[in-house]
Design a protein around this motif. Structure first.
Motif, mmCIF file in Angstrom:
data_model
loop_
_atom_site.group_PDB
_atom_site.id
_atom_site.type_symbol
_atom_site.label_atom_id
_atom_site.label_comp_id
_atom_site.label_asym_id
_atom_site.label_seq_id
_atom_site.Cartn_x
_atom_site.Cartn_y
_atom_site.Cartn_z
ATOM 1 N N UNK A 153 0.831 -1.209 0.000
ATOM 2 C CA UNK A 153 0.000 0.000 0.000
ATOM 3 C C UNK A 153 0.868 1.262 0.000
ATOM 4 N N UNK A 154 1.918 1.245 0.833
ATOM 5 C CA UNK A 154 2.680 2.481 1.055
ATOM 6 C C UNK A 154 4.024 2.523 0.325
ATOM 7 N N UNK A 155 4.486 1.383 -0.173
ATOM 8 C CA UNK A 155 5.810 1.329 -0.795
ATOM 9 C C UNK A 155 5.810 1.885 -2.205
ATOM 10 N N UNK A 156 7.019 2.003 -2.778
ATOM 11 C CA UNK A 156 7.118 2.454 -4.168
ATOM 12 C C UNK A 156 8.063 1.534 -4.940
ATOM 13 N N UNK A 157 8.008 1.645 -6.262
ATOM 14 C CA UNK A 157 8.776 0.750 -7.138
ATOM 15 C C UNK A 157 10.275 0.859 -6.872
ATOM 16 N N UNK A 158 10.738 2.103 -6.614
ATOM 17 C CA UNK A 158 12.185 2.312 -6.448
ATOM 18 C C UNK A 158 12.739 1.491 -5.288
ATOM 19 N N UNK A 159 11.976 1.385 -4.203
ATOM 20 C CA UNK A 159 12.451 0.636 -3.044
ATOM 21 C C UNK A 159 12.101 -0.844 -3.110
ATOM 22 N N UNK A 160 10.913 -1.155 -3.655
ATOM 23 C CA UNK A 160 10.458 -2.548 -3.635
ATOM 24 C C UNK A 160 10.926 -3.346 -4.847
ATOM 25 N N UNK A 161 11.191 -2.644 -5.960
ATOM 26 C CA UNK A 161 11.598 -3.351 -7.170
ATOM 27 C C UNK A 161 10.449 -4.035 -7.875
ATOM 28 N N UNK A 162 9.208 -3.700 -7.468
ATOM 29 C CA UNK A 162 8.018 -4.243 -8.128
ATOM 30 C C UNK A 162 6.871 -3.265 -7.899
ATOM 31 N N UNK A 163 5.791 -3.448 -8.657
ATOM 32 C CA UNK A 163 4.656 -2.533 -8.560
ATOM 33 C C UNK A 163 3.952 -2.679 -7.219
ATOM 34 N N UNK A 164 3.448 -1.561 -6.673
ATOM 35 C CA UNK A 164 2.625 -1.600 -5.478
ATOM 36 C C UNK A 164 1.152 -1.659 -5.830
ATOM 37 N N UNK A 165 0.309 -1.809 -4.822
ATOM 38 C CA UNK A 165 -1.131 -1.823 -5.027
ATOM 39 C C UNK A 165 -1.676 -3.095 -5.640
ATOM 40 N N UNK A 166 -0.813 -4.092 -5.802
ATOM 41 C CA UNK A 166 -1.223 -5.329 -6.477
ATOM 42 C C UNK A 166 -2.186 -6.143 -5.609
ATOM 43 N N UNK A 167 -1.899 -6.211 -4.293
ATOM 44 C CA UNK A 167 -2.747 -7.017 -3.398
ATOM 45 C C UNK A 167 -4.189 -6.512 -3.416
ATOM 46 N N UNK A 168 -4.341 -5.187 -3.334
ATOM 47 C CA UNK A 168 -5.688 -4.615 -3.305
ATOM 48 C C UNK A 168 -6.396 -4.865 -4.630
ATOM 49 N N UNK A 169 -5.673 -4.683 -5.740
ATOM 50 C CA UNK A 169 -6.275 -4.872 -7.058
ATOM 51 C C UNK A 169 -6.751 -6.308 -7.260
ATOM 52 N N UNK A 170 -6.029 -7.256 -6.653
ATOM 53 C CA UNK A 170 -6.395 -8.665 -6.830
ATOM 54 C C UNK A 170 -7.315 -9.188 -5.736
ATOM 55 N N UNK A 171 -7.631 -8.330 -4.784
ATOM 56 C CA UNK A 171 -8.481 -8.773 -3.683
ATOM 57 C C UNK A 171 -7.812 -9.806 -2.809
#
Length: 297
Positions: free
Chosen positions: A229-247
């Motif tokens: 929810x709060x992370x960004x691509x630069x730090x995580x190395x992957x897209x955020x918001x995926x969990x919410x989008x997939x339920x």
């Protein structure tokens, strides 16, 4: 131990782990090169090596030198890497990026990525079956059993299955806890137990390490939920918001972001208290619990 000394300790252990990983895999040009290149691509993609560090820190907390613990440290990283390759496949989470680079199947194709994951899984047990000097064979067998159970249908795989089944559905906190403690927590718990077993822990020490691992494993996945929810691509190395989008079934979805953060903090605090009870040699475990809580990626 000062923070600078702990950071120096972790840097030295990461170096040991890196060299051991480089020496335990067939070279990338080995025949057939496609699968070996895919294995190297994912294993050396820049992970923080948290799980192998936990194996070493647990064993050293009970008095072992790091060297006899390296086969177990490598084995758990090989299995973790295999799980990430399979997790990214179109049949699973269908992710395009991992650690800031295209996922294994995007570079090598789905079939080779699948086989590279299989190869890392099976090679992990070949590495773990090496009996280090000074370690009783029965302890190595016990560690093999720990890792096999943690990675199998009653551990990581079981959690992954329930995670998929829960996608897009309203689930209870009990189900979320099952997913988190199995999909992620079981392998982290095994790191602590393998380190303790191979390091010569007595029954009380092994129980303390086990409870530390259970707290840390759940906290790690909750912080992962929060970072989505709060992370960004630069730090995580992957897209955020995926969990919410997939339920996905997550702590923030079930309890809200504030309560999820509070529980993660409490779990890490309890883990730190458990580590303190093991004495000064367990100070890296205290630091690693703080790292899990405050990590950005």
């Amino acid at each position: 131990m000062k923070v600078t000394e702990i950071k120096s300790y972790l840097a030295s252990r990461r170096e040991l782990i890196q060299k051991a990983l480089e020496s335990c895999l067939p070279p990338p040009e080995s025949y057939p090169p496609a699968v070996h290149q895919a294995m190297h691509y994912s294993l050396f993609a820049g992970g923080k090596r948290l799980r192998p560090l936990l194996v070493l820190a647990a064993g050293e907390a009970v008095g072992s030198p790091p060297e006899p613990l390296l086969p177990a440290a490598c084995a758990v990283e090989l299995i973790h890497t295999y799980s990430l390759i399979h997790d990214d496949l179109p049949a699973m989470d269908n992710d395009d990026f991992r650690r800031g680079r295209p996922t294994c199947h995007k570079v090598f194709g789905e079939a080779v990525a699948l086989l590279a994951g299989d190869a890392l899984l099976t090679h992990a047990f070949a590495v773990l079956s090496q009996v280090p000097e000074g370690v009783p064979t029965e302890k190595v067998l016990q560690a093999i059993g720990e890792l096999a159970c943690a990675a199998g249908s009653q551990g990581m795989i079981g959690g992954q299955v329930v995670d998929m089944e829960a996608e897009g559905r309203q689930v209870t906190l009990e189900t979320v806890n099952y997913i988190h403690t199995h999909k992620t927590g079981s392998l982290i718990r095994a790191c602590l137990r393998m380190g303790g077993i191979l390091g010569g822990a007595d029954e009380e020490q092994l129980d303390t390490l086990t409870r530390y691992g259970e707290n840390l494993g759940l906290a790690f996945q909750i912080t992962d939920d929060i970072l989505d929810i709060e992370g960004d691509f630069a730090n995580m190395g992957k897209k955020g918001g995926v969990d919410m989008a997939r339920g996905k079934a997550t702590y923030p979805a079930c309890l809200g972001l504030a309560q999820a953060k509070e529980i993660a903090g409490q779990l890490c605090k309890e883990a730190q208290e458990l580590a303190r009870s093991l004495g000064t040699k367990a100070e890296p475990l205290i630091y690693l619990a703080g790292y899990v809580l405050n990590r950005q990626g």
